[in-house]
Design a protein around this motif. Structure first.
Motif, PDB file in Angstrom:
ATOM      1  N   CYS A   1       0.838  -1.209   0.000  1.00  0.00           N
ATOM      2  CA  CYS A   1       0.000   0.000   0.000  1.00  0.00           C
ATOM      3  C   CYS A   1       0.868   1.251   0.000  1.00  0.00           C
ATOM      4  O   CYS A   1       0.565   2.219  -0.712  1.00  0.00           O
ATOM      5  N   ALA A   2       1.926   1.247   0.783  1.00  0.00           N
ATOM      6  CA  ALA A   2       2.812   2.416   0.832  1.00  0.00           C
ATOM      7  C   ALA A   2       3.499   2.635  -0.515  1.00  0.00           C
ATOM      8  O   ALA A   2       3.671   3.775  -0.954  1.00  0.00           O
ATOM      9  N   ARG A   3       3.864   1.535  -1.179  1.00  0.00           N
ATOM     10  CA  ARG A   3       4.575   1.631  -2.449  1.00  0.00           C
ATOM     11  C   ARG A   3       3.662   2.093  -3.587  1.00  0.00           C
ATOM     12  O   ARG A   3       4.028   2.965  -4.373  1.00  0.00           O
ATOM     13  N   TYR A   4       2.479   1.488  -3.685  1.00  0.00           N
ATOM     14  CA  TYR A   4       1.625   1.735  -4.849  1.00  0.00           C
ATOM     15  C   TYR A   4       0.444   2.670  -4.587  1.00  0.00           C
ATOM     16  O   TYR A   4      -0.133   3.207  -5.520  1.00  0.00           O
ATOM     17  N   LEU A   5       0.100   2.855  -3.325  1.00  0.00           N
ATOM     18  CA  LEU A   5      -1.089   3.662  -3.016  1.00  0.00           C
ATOM     19  C   LEU A   5      -0.782   4.792  -2.038  1.00  0.00           C
ATOM     20  O   LEU A   5      -1.682   5.272  -1.354  1.00  0.00           O
ATOM     21  N   SER A   6       0.467   5.208  -1.978  1.00  0.00           N
ATOM     22  CA  SER A   6       0.858   6.208  -0.978  1.00  0.00           C
ATOM     23  C   SER A   6       0.042   7.496  -1.087  1.00  0.00           C
ATOM     24  O   SER A   6      -0.278   8.113  -0.078  1.00  0.00           O
ATOM     25  N   GLY A   7      -0.312   7.892  -2.277  1.00  0.00           N
ATOM     26  CA  GLY A   7      -1.106   9.110  -2.456  1.00  0.00           C
ATOM     27  C   GLY A   7      -2.549   8.952  -2.024  1.00  0.00           C
ATOM     28  O   GLY A   7      -3.282   9.940  -1.900  1.00  0.00           O
ATOM     29  N   TRP A   8      -2.967   7.734  -1.817  1.00  0.00           N
ATOM     30  CA  TRP A   8      -4.369   7.473  -1.455  1.00  0.00           C
ATOM     31  C   TRP A   8      -4.569   7.195   0.034  1.00  0.00           C
ATOM     32  O   TRP A   8      -5.699   7.142   0.488  1.00  0.00           O
ATOM     33  N   LEU A   9      -3.518   6.968   0.774  1.00  0.00           N
ATOM     34  CA  LEU A   9      -3.664   6.512   2.160  1.00  0.00           C
ATOM     35  C   LEU A   9      -4.463   7.477   3.038  1.00  0.00           C
ATOM     36  O   LEU A   9      -5.186   7.028   3.929  1.00  0.00           O
ATOM     37  N   GLU A  10      -4.368   8.765   2.809  1.00  0.00           N
ATOM     38  CA  GLU A  10      -5.120   9.740   3.602  1.00  0.00           C
ATOM     39  C   GLU A  10      -6.402  10.195   2.898  1.00  0.00           C
ATOM     40  O   GLU A  10      -7.095  11.088   3.371  1.00  0.00           O
ATOM     41  N   ARG A  11      -6.717   9.548   1.805  1.00  0.00           N
ATOM     42  CA  ARG A  11      -7.910   9.883   1.029  1.00  0.00           C
ATOM     43  C   ARG A  11      -9.120   9.142   1.611  1.00  0.00           C
ATOM     44  O   ARG A  11      -9.018   7.980   1.991  1.00  0.00           O
TER      45      ARG A  11
END
Length: 174
Positions: free
Chosen positions: A145-155
């Protein structure tokens, strides 16, 4: 003065009871119910609004109940020792109006809750609920998740659509 006229369901018949004064009517409802089961006391004037009396505790709760999309939905308005009758009735009218219009209040409530949840919060809840996961697997999920979805984690999770997921998936190298 508030007036709560109640319909009391009994095993053999329906008894209509008119009691003047909300405190008098609510105090007259015995809690816990001697049968040991929950008992509903329906308001005569506002169909679908009532008081749920616990069968095991002293709890008395204002509720609304109505059929929405073929399912019976019951929503708690609040405890009778916190809300007065007028406030409970006002909330009940709003909820019943939504239900009459076909809006399922439980779906609306879940959507409002989900609107505040972020992807990071959902991931954390997921990992916490899966106690059988090995620590390395949980670390792998977090790392992916950190690698591929880092921009989404706080979304907010409600903002992540299937189209967005598909586009992001296409960008991940194979």
């Amino acid at each position: 003065m508030d007036v709560l006229r109640i319909k009391q369901n009994t095993p053999k018949a329906t008894v209509w009871v008119g009691v003047s004064g909300s405190k008098t009517a609510i105090n007259a409802m015995r809690a816990p119910d001697p049968s040991g089961k929950q008992r509903l006391h329906w308001d005569i004037d506002l169909r679908g609004f009532g008081v749920l009396v616990s069968g095991t505790t002293n709890a008395k709760t204002f509720i609304v109940q109505r059929e929405v999309a073929g399912k019976t939905r019951r929503m708690t308005i609040g405890p009778v020792n916190v809300l007065d009758l007028d406030a409970a009735r006002t909330k009940a009218i709003a909820l019943l109006a939504d239900m009459h219009a076909g809006v399922d209040p439980k779906v609306k409530q879940r959507a409002a809750k989900a609107a505040g949840l972020t992807l990071q919060a959902v991931l954390d809840d997921y990992l916490k609920a899966r106690k059988a996961l090995r620590p390395t697997t949980a670390d792998d999920y977090r790392g992916t998740c950190a690698r591929y979805l880092s921009g989404w984690l706080e979304r907010p999770i409600a903002d992540i659509t299937p189209d967005l997921v598909e586009k992001r998936h296409e960008r991940i190298p194979s």
